[in-house]
Design an enzyme around this catalytic site. Structure first.
Site, mmCIF file in Angstrom:
data_model
loop_
_atom_site.group_PDB
_atom_site.id
_atom_site.type_symbol
_atom_site.label_atom_id
_atom_site.label_comp_id
_atom_site.label_asym_id
_atom_site.label_seq_id
_atom_site.Cartn_x
_atom_site.Cartn_y
_atom_site.Cartn_z
ATOM 1 N N GLY A 10 -40.885 -40.149 15.432
ATOM 2 C CA GLY A 10 -39.817 -41.095 15.787
ATOM 3 C C GLY A 10 -40.378 -42.373 16.378
ATOM 4 O O GLY A 10 -41.251 -42.331 17.240
ATOM 5 N N ARG A 71 -42.668 -38.723 9.159
ATOM 6 C CA ARG A 71 -42.998 -37.338 9.486
ATOM 7 C C ARG A 71 -43.652 -36.782 8.232
ATOM 8 O O ARG A 71 -43.130 -36.953 7.138
ATOM 9 C CB ARG A 71 -41.745 -36.550 9.847
ATOM 10 C CG ARG A 71 -41.149 -37.002 11.169
ATOM 11 C CD ARG A 71 -40.228 -35.977 11.790
ATOM 12 N NE ARG A 71 -39.783 -36.513 13.084
ATOM 13 C CZ ARG A 71 -38.722 -37.321 13.229
ATOM 14 N NH1 ARG A 71 -37.985 -37.641 12.191
ATOM 15 N NH2 ARG A 71 -38.403 -37.783 14.426
ATOM 16 N N ASP A 102 -45.975 -35.120 20.810
ATOM 17 C CA ASP A 102 -46.956 -34.027 20.851
ATOM 18 C C ASP A 102 -47.205 -33.400 19.475
ATOM 19 O O ASP A 102 -48.328 -32.990 19.179
ATOM 20 C CB ASP A 102 -46.573 -32.960 21.895
ATOM 21 C CG ASP A 102 -45.089 -32.629 21.886
ATOM 22 O OD1 ASP A 102 -44.385 -33.077 20.952
ATOM 23 O OD2 ASP A 102 -44.644 -31.911 22.780
ATOM 24 N N THR A 125 -42.230 -41.880 22.951
ATOM 25 C CA THR A 125 -40.949 -41.291 22.559
ATOM 26 C C THR A 125 -39.913 -41.627 23.599
ATOM 27 O O THR A 125 -40.173 -41.524 24.792
ATOM 28 C CB THR A 125 -41.008 -39.755 22.416
ATOM 29 O OG1 THR A 125 -39.661 -39.249 22.431
ATOM 30 C CG2 THR A 125 -41.759 -39.099 23.555
ATOM 31 N N ASP A 127 -37.491 -39.979 24.398
ATOM 32 C CA ASP A 127 -36.988 -38.791 25.097
ATOM 33 C C ASP A 127 -37.725 -38.544 26.417
ATOM 34 O O ASP A 127 -37.237 -37.813 27.277
ATOM 35 C CB ASP A 127 -37.101 -37.557 24.205
ATOM 36 C CG ASP A 127 -36.068 -37.569 23.084
ATOM 37 O OD1 ASP A 127 -35.244 -38.493 23.044
ATOM 38 O OD2 ASP A 127 -36.101 -36.663 22.240
ATOM 39 N N ASP A 129 -40.254 -36.698 27.067
ATOM 40 C CA ASP A 129 -40.325 -35.243 27.235
ATOM 41 C C ASP A 129 -41.708 -34.657 26.935
ATOM 42 O O ASP A 129 -41.817 -33.508 26.500
ATOM 43 C CB ASP A 129 -39.260 -34.564 26.374
ATOM 44 C CG ASP A 129 -39.471 -34.826 24.890
ATOM 45 O OD1 ASP A 129 -40.341 -35.647 24.540
ATOM 46 O OD2 ASP A 129 -38.771 -34.207 24.075
ATOM 47 N N ARG A 171 -32.862 -34.505 22.594
ATOM 48 C CA ARG A 171 -32.503 -33.203 22.010
ATOM 49 C C ARG A 171 -32.686 -32.064 23.007
ATOM 50 O O ARG A 171 -31.803 -31.257 23.229
ATOM 51 C CB ARG A 171 -33.335 -32.929 20.751
ATOM 52 C CG ARG A 171 -32.819 -33.665 19.533
ATOM 53 C CD ARG A 171 -33.539 -33.205 18.261
ATOM 54 N NE ARG A 171 -33.319 -34.201 17.218
ATOM 55 C CZ ARG A 171 -32.318 -34.145 16.339
ATOM 56 N NH1 ARG A 171 -31.469 -33.152 16.359
ATOM 57 N NH2 ARG A 171 -32.173 -35.088 15.411
#
Lengths: 325, 325, 325, 325
Positions: A10, A71, A102, A125, A127, A129, A171
């Site tokens: 992403g 991806r 990751d 990212t 996120d 995370d 997510r």
């Protein structure tokens, strides 16, 4: 000796400033920088190009990634990684900088184990995370985009007794929703990391509405969509039927990934790229991730990054505790 | 027991979110919060008011400070400080939170020595020039305002072979100009902290222009205005006459102090205010400044903050080194 | 003689600048302005207040409406209108300016017929769907909010072969979606006013993707949600399954109603309010709507506004014709 | 048959969307579009290139002009115009679209008289000072940039009893300053078109300050810099010394020319370009300027555009009348 950069998985704001600094800094060190287009897919397809100053001029303020991302399923197979390796050899590239998450780092670690291609991963990212780093590139820009949307929604909600549910990305991780709720003055924040009791929240809201509250702003992490009662549509229904207030949803979606990178993301991008290049030039063997903790840049192994699940720090969760009661 | 907040000296974005968190957090602790209007001047004039939820509703996204600020000469005199103290006593206020710079902190320290009124100072200035803390409230918002202006200027400069000189705030400290130059891709950065050689810079620019460079963006700190050859007007003249390119100045002025606070400033505001209140409630005696270093909040004495001049960290100066050659 | 203003139905940016100009202009004419809070509901409940300069200071840059709005079922009943009339009489108010849509104008027209209260309606709705006027207050701000979101989405879509569906407001009218598609360079635009052939569009998109197109931005009006195959979810499904590209939805929702009003909306607000007041002061009988056509303000009857359905002008539809083939 | 576009004189936001529509619309008509780089200078130097879709992809949201602009002294000489004509002939170009101001149109009119090269001029200048058209491309974006700066300044001025002088562009025309003053709620507006009496204004301001006014925002057109007493520095001095309030200047400079084009400028750009191409394809002889009045596009002669000085319409001046008393 040559060094290449690619973006994988992403995309996020901050990638372009990192690519620009990569190119500028390589030139200042008299090293030829290369750009790999379309991420690991482009690595397999040989979409590799010598970088010039012109390629990165005026790129600082563009969102997303100008060398594009992807991806790649093919990269899981040895035969494609071998092709990728041969593509690098053609250009004499023996070092890679990768911007991604990751999963992308693990892919390059396998590549390192196969062919010994050194690399440094830069956590990127929205996120936020990735275990082992307080900050991932792109988060600050995403947060400010959410802020602007939430500020606009509050103006209008305050004009018309009404609730609004804003769904942010994330997510498995509620970081974006949590920080947005704290900093935009939301009344409710629903994230996977916090347990909540809708009855209790509903009781609070009804009382506040009775006492004159004119609007409700509710921020929910996309990840909560798996839970029937607290996904975006569920919350809209609950607010209208149980709390008894006209409600409308805003789903920001990919708007959060784009946008002109903020100063914080540009500065982090410059520093991440500079330190990553210094590291990869210094070390004979390098399959590391650069992380940022307590205002300092460090290098950790892929294994460390993969060893645990990222957890939002307690102090931040505490700041939002009153929003779930 | 009651606690009051005031803002003092130059205002900045982030003050309003700090005031809002001050009020909300006091209520959650069942303590009555007070607002002091117009800074130390209002303290002398007794412009003090019990805070309610309504006072701070929807205030998160306002720039500046809604309780206003001032610079007070009267507060240097004991007799006015005594009046101020009596005003506090009338409301039973024995604790103060102050948002401002080191001058304001010193003033309250004298007040503490005179009358024993506890306080915590929260560093708030877009100049980011307070010793002992990596971050002062308001800096991130100011930087992003400068970024937007600089991005706009670069668009147009690139359209028309032209240079632009952008003057940022920063009387004694080039932090804003430095970070802006790094993150906005400026070609020249003139700040008090860096020595430069205009001849050398001019030679580089002329060569780049000969090689096809289409524009020059030059960022200069206001503080350099004291030096004849490198203030804004001097640089415009030098670019036009020596480097030989049409040039125009932009002086952002107070635009940098206003604007909707960024997420970073809102979050720092929440955390600064929360920690400051916890501290002042816990300690019997408190005349401290809250500082932020290596991702952690700490408390230091006024004397420590006053002991040295703030210096920009070396790594940051290094990132800009190529802009002064 | 006194004059009051109220906002009714869906709020929009531009209402606050209109209210401010209403107050300022009344004062300059030595007329006492009144504010009615919460729309027609507040009129019934007697939530009416003399306006002062302070009420409207610094209100120009707030989105929404600071005197709030509502939809009133009670106002359909004579007995409540009678109460509303009596409330106005208490304050000596015999003239009303109303910001809202055609439904609100009809309500006041009945009120005029019942009790002879003069009024002027100012068309205010981001849908831009009121017959008889080229422009409704709030449209320009809504369009610029959609633009910023769409620009951000394109950045990221271009980074990662991907499609994005952006849903704009507009229940019966595709104006917002249409102008956004034209001005943001969308590839597809689905609005109620245009017939389209998904097979044809799909064929075009597939061919462009084969020829190197990296992303697709699709803008759809909320009003299309009634049609199964072309609502937002239907389009996402179609893009993923038929066109064969990863797709994500953005639903802007009420974000479009808020936000700092643009210059155009502020200027239109000033002019609408000024002309409306001049008209209502001049005429003995006034139940009109102010409209804006060909750069001029005119007054038309409620009946005229209700006589036809608003239609987007042909030249604008033509500019988007290639997006539906 | 081929058609080319160029941008000339001062750049502005909206030029890029016009260039994009020029290319897209030519392709839809099966005509080969050409781009001339660097304005009339590039026309002389033969910097002319066939346009492709890729050249204009993702260009809609860029400020300035991606084909760059210039001011050309050489084009005044017949021999250089002859070279320019020969350059066009090499590519078979017999039609030109030019984005610029009246000076640029006159230059092309001479070129038309010399060699019969048809052209249409699209009025493009943030000053909005071209006679015969209500709107020039770029004005709306410039106004919104000034608005954001002014909103930020007001936040901070309201926090700290202080005045701010904001200087906008506009050498001979106060349009930008006037509309900004009206729409941003300024207290003072100084433009060449309005006579003012500083003593009277000063008296008003002092009275308002005495009655509790907390700040003063003053907007001044750059063109007033020629008048000693009312240029930016003069006003700062006057506010500080005569009115007695701390004052700071903001000079926006070229920031106003750049920035992401607003929806209005993008839509006007699309329409200007479409109509201009239709006209030049239809007419055998064409040396016209496209103008926009009363919501309609028309074509007028260069002579008409040059026949008078642009004047701001009276209604607009009236809206600001109270700011100069």
């Amino acid at each position: 000796m040559a060094i290449a950069i690619l973006t994988s998985g992403g995309d996020c704001a901050g990638m372009n400033p990192a690519i620009k600094q990569f190119v500028d800094y390589c030139f200042s060190k008299n090293i030829q920088p290369y750009l790999i287009y379309d991420g690991l897919e482009g690595l397999i397809d040989g979409d590799i190009k010598k970088a010039s100053y012109e390629d990165v001029a005026g790129m600082m303020h563009q969102g997303g990634t100008m060398i594009r991302s992807s991806r790649s399923k093919r990269f899981f197979e040895y035969e494609y990684r071998k092709i990728a390796y041969e593509n690098l050899q053609k250009h004499g590239i023996d070092k890679l900088i990768i911007l991604g998450g990751d999963g992308s780092f693990r892919a390059l670690d396998q590549f390192y184990k196969d062919f010994g291609v050194n690399f440094v991963g830069i956590p990127s990212t929205i996120d936020n995370d990735i275990f082992g780093t307080e900050y991932c590139l792109g988060v600050d820009t995403a947060l400010n985009i959410i802020r602007e949307a939430t500020d606009a929604v509050r103006d209008t909600s305050a004009s018309f007794k009404r609730a609004c549910v804003i769904e942010t990305m994330g997510r498995d991780c509620g970081y974006l929703a949590l920080v947005s709720a704290i900093t935009c003055g939301a009344e409710v924040c629903i994230i996977p990391e916090l347990e909540y009791d809708l009855d209790k929240i509903g009781k609070r809201l009804k009382e506040e509405l009775k006492n004159g509250r004119k609007y409700i702003v509710c921020i929910v992490a996309e990840g909560c969509n798996s839970q029937v009662c607290t996904n975006t549509n569920g919350l809209v229904k609950w607010l209208e039927e149980d709390v008894g207030i006209e409600t409308r949803a805003t789903i920001l979606g990919h708007v959060q990934r784009g946008g002109n990178p903020t100063v914080y993301d540009r500065l982090m991008a410059s520093e991440f790229a500079t330190y990553a290049i210094d590291k990869i030039l210094d070390d004979e063997k390098c399959n590391h991730v650069i992380v940022y903790n307590k205002s300092e840049f460090q290098f950790v192994s892929i294994d460390y990054v993969n060893s645990q699940k990222y957890e939002i720090k307690k102090e931040l969760l505490d700041l939002a505790r009153r929003l779930i009661n």
